[in-house]
Design a protein around this motif. Structure first.
Motif, PDB file in Angstrom:
ATOM      1  N   GLU A   1     -38.425 -50.600  -2.092  1.00  8.57           N
ATOM      2  CA  GLU A   1     -37.711 -50.267  -1.574  1.00  8.57           C
ATOM      3  C   GLU A   1     -37.253 -50.875  -0.033  1.00  8.57           C
ATOM      4  N   VAL A   2     -36.009 -51.468   0.051  1.00  9.97           N
ATOM      5  CA  VAL A   2     -36.119 -51.355   1.461  1.00  9.97           C
ATOM      6  C   VAL A   2     -34.420 -51.619   1.597  1.00  9.97           C
ATOM      7  N   PHE A   3     -34.041 -50.816   2.319  1.00  6.97           N
ATOM      8  CA  PHE A   3     -33.002 -50.886   3.632  1.00  6.97           C
ATOM      9  C   PHE A   3     -32.847 -50.990   5.076  1.00  6.97           C
ATOM     10  N   LEU A   4     -31.331 -51.762   5.171  1.00  4.53           N
ATOM     11  CA  LEU A   4     -31.980 -51.923   6.174  1.00  4.53           C
ATOM     12  C   LEU A   4     -30.426 -52.318   6.835  1.00  4.53           C
ATOM     13  N   LEU A   5     -29.770 -51.371   8.219  1.00  8.13           N
ATOM     14  CA  LEU A   5     -28.405 -50.954   8.533  1.00  8.13           C
ATOM     15  C   LEU A   5     -28.692 -51.013  10.050  1.00  8.13           C
ATOM     16  N   ASP A   6     -27.058 -51.686   9.623  1.00  7.28           N
ATOM     17  CA  ASP A   6     -26.742 -51.702  11.644  1.00  7.28           C
ATOM     18  C   ASP A   6     -25.594 -51.359  11.871  1.00  7.28           C
TER      19      ASP A   6
ATOM     20  N   HIS B   1     -24.815 -51.486  15.215  1.00  5.97           N
ATOM     21  CA  HIS B   1     -24.560 -51.788  16.508  1.00  5.97           C
ATOM     22  C   HIS B   1     -25.573 -51.828  17.948  1.00  5.97           C
ATOM     23  N   GLY B   2     -26.687 -50.861  18.314  1.00  9.36           N
ATOM     24  CA  GLY B   2     -27.008 -50.108  19.315  1.00  9.36           C
ATOM     25  C   GLY B   2     -27.562 -51.387  19.964  1.00  9.36           C
ATOM     26  N   MET B   3     -28.611 -52.675  19.002  1.00  7.13           N
ATOM     27  CA  MET B   3     -28.946 -53.859  19.334  1.00  7.13           C
ATOM     28  C   MET B   3     -27.884 -54.993  19.449  1.00  7.13           C
ATOM     29  N   ASP B   4     -26.660 -54.506  19.422  1.00 10.55           N
ATOM     30  CA  ASP B   4     -25.298 -55.737  20.601  1.00 10.55           C
ATOM     31  C   ASP B   4     -26.062 -56.248  21.429  1.00 10.55           C
ATOM     32  N   GLY B   5     -26.028 -55.258  22.614  1.00 14.65           N
ATOM     33  CA  GLY B   5     -25.740 -55.724  24.007  1.00 14.65           C
ATOM     34  C   GLY B   5     -27.482 -55.812  24.354  1.00 14.65           C
ATOM     35  N   ALA B   6     -28.296 -55.746  23.857  1.00 14.93           N
ATOM     36  CA  ALA B   6     -29.837 -55.671  24.878  1.00 14.93           C
ATOM     37  C   ALA B   6     -30.352 -57.184  24.197  1.00 14.93           C
ATOM     38  N   GLU B   7     -30.843 -57.621  25.085  1.00 19.44           N
ATOM     39  CA  GLU B   7     -31.842 -59.323  25.533  1.00 19.44           C
ATOM     40  C   GLU B   7     -32.352 -59.507  24.694  1.00 19.44           C
TER      41      GLU B   7
ATOM     42  N   VAL C   1     -30.712 -49.802  12.557  1.00 20.33           N
ATOM     43  CA  VAL C   1     -30.022 -49.749  14.478  1.00 20.33           C
ATOM     44  C   VAL C   1     -29.336 -48.668  14.037  1.00 20.33           C
ATOM     45  N   LEU C   2     -29.443 -47.555  15.447  1.00 18.50           N
ATOM     46  CA  LEU C   2     -28.827 -47.216  15.463  1.00 18.50           C
ATOM     47  C   LEU C   2     -27.297 -47.289  16.986  1.00 18.50           C
ATOM     48  N   PRO C   3     -26.325 -45.949  16.760  1.00 15.15           N
ATOM     49  CA  PRO C   3     -25.159 -47.070  16.758  1.00 15.15           C
ATOM     50  C   PRO C   3     -25.679 -46.445  18.899  1.00 15.15           C
ATOM     51  N   PRO C   4     -24.636 -47.434  19.445  1.00 16.29           N
ATOM     52  CA  PRO C   4     -24.659 -47.630  20.837  1.00 16.29           C
ATOM     53  C   PRO C   4     -24.934 -46.410  21.863  1.00 16.29           C
ATOM     54  N   GLY C   5     -25.726 -46.358  21.887  1.00 17.12           N
ATOM     55  CA  GLY C   5     -25.619 -45.038  23.699  1.00 17.12           C
ATOM     56  C   GLY C   5     -26.337 -43.748  23.231  1.00 17.12           C
TER      57      GLY C   5
ATOM     58  N   ALA D   1     -30.560 -42.343  22.627  1.00 17.10           N
ATOM     59  CA  ALA D   1     -32.082 -41.968  23.043  1.00 17.10           C
ATOM     60  C   ALA D   1     -32.598 -43.678  22.583  1.00 17.10           C
ATOM     61  N   ALA D   2     -32.939 -43.389  20.838  1.00 19.59           N
ATOM     62  CA  ALA D   2     -33.263 -44.989  20.759  1.00 19.59           C
ATOM     63  C   ALA D   2     -32.466 -45.439  20.159  1.00 19.59           C
ATOM     64  N   MET D   3     -32.807 -46.978  20.230  1.00 19.20           N
ATOM     65  CA  MET D   3     -32.492 -48.155  19.557  1.00 19.20           C
ATOM     66  C   MET D   3     -32.140 -48.520  17.681  1.00 19.20           C
ATOM     67  N   VAL D   4     -33.313 -48.376  17.594  1.00 19.12           N
ATOM     68  CA  VAL D   4     -33.940 -48.312  15.757  1.00 19.12           C
ATOM     69  C   VAL D   4     -34.288 -46.962  15.912  1.00 19.12           C
ATOM     70  N   SER D   5     -34.567 -46.760  14.096  1.00 13.82           N
ATOM     71  CA  SER D   5     -35.507 -45.741  13.756  1.00 13.82           C
ATOM     72  C   SER D   5     -35.901 -46.703  12.263  1.00 13.82           C
ATOM     73  N   VAL D   6     -37.243 -46.313  11.954  1.00 15.96           N
ATOM     74  CA  VAL D   6     -38.039 -46.636  10.455  1.00 15.96           C
ATOM     75  C   VAL D   6     -38.612 -45.354  10.097  1.00 15.96           C
TER      76      VAL D   6
END
Length: 124
Positions: A41-46, A48-54, A81-85, A87-92
């Protein structure tokens, strides 16, 4: 006419494109599809913490997430993809990957796209 299972699988494959646009990458989508085909089972949640990333950072994160998915044989995986601001940008979070011997494991990736070292879960 599609059967119920086939239609549901196709919907699951299409729906994430609308909910997690930053996680869309051919290699990552392929790993998600392969994992689901094998019963993971794979769940992908965004959030928007990566929205401004290079673009290079986004690519690094997507590659690392694809690697995490490739290593899972069963259970469930939640990629967020965690909310902006944070310390971590993405968790798995991987739960129940009995083949690897883990029942729960978590990885976090920082704003630079690299895996965070040290204790995880303190991304607030």
């Amino acid at each position: 006419m599609l059967g119920r299972d086939e239609g549901g699988r196709r919907f699951r494959d299409i729906r994430p494109r609308h909910r997690d646009p930053r996680l869309q990458d051919p290699a990552l989508v392929e790993e998600v599809t392969a994992a689901r085909r094998h019963g993971v089972e794979v769940f992908l949640l965004d959030d928007h913490g990566m929205d401004g990333a290079e673009p290079a950072v986004q690519e690094r994160v997507r590659g690392a997430v694809a690697d995490e998915l490739a290593a899972v044989a069963d259970g469930s995986v939640t990629v967020r993809v965690l909310p902006p601001g944070r310390a971590a940008m993405v968790s798995v979070l991987v739960s129940g990957d009995v083949v690897c011997g883990d029942t729960v494991r978590r990885a976090e990736f920082g704003p630079d796209g690299h895996r965070r070292k040290g204790p995880v879960g303190s991304s607030a």
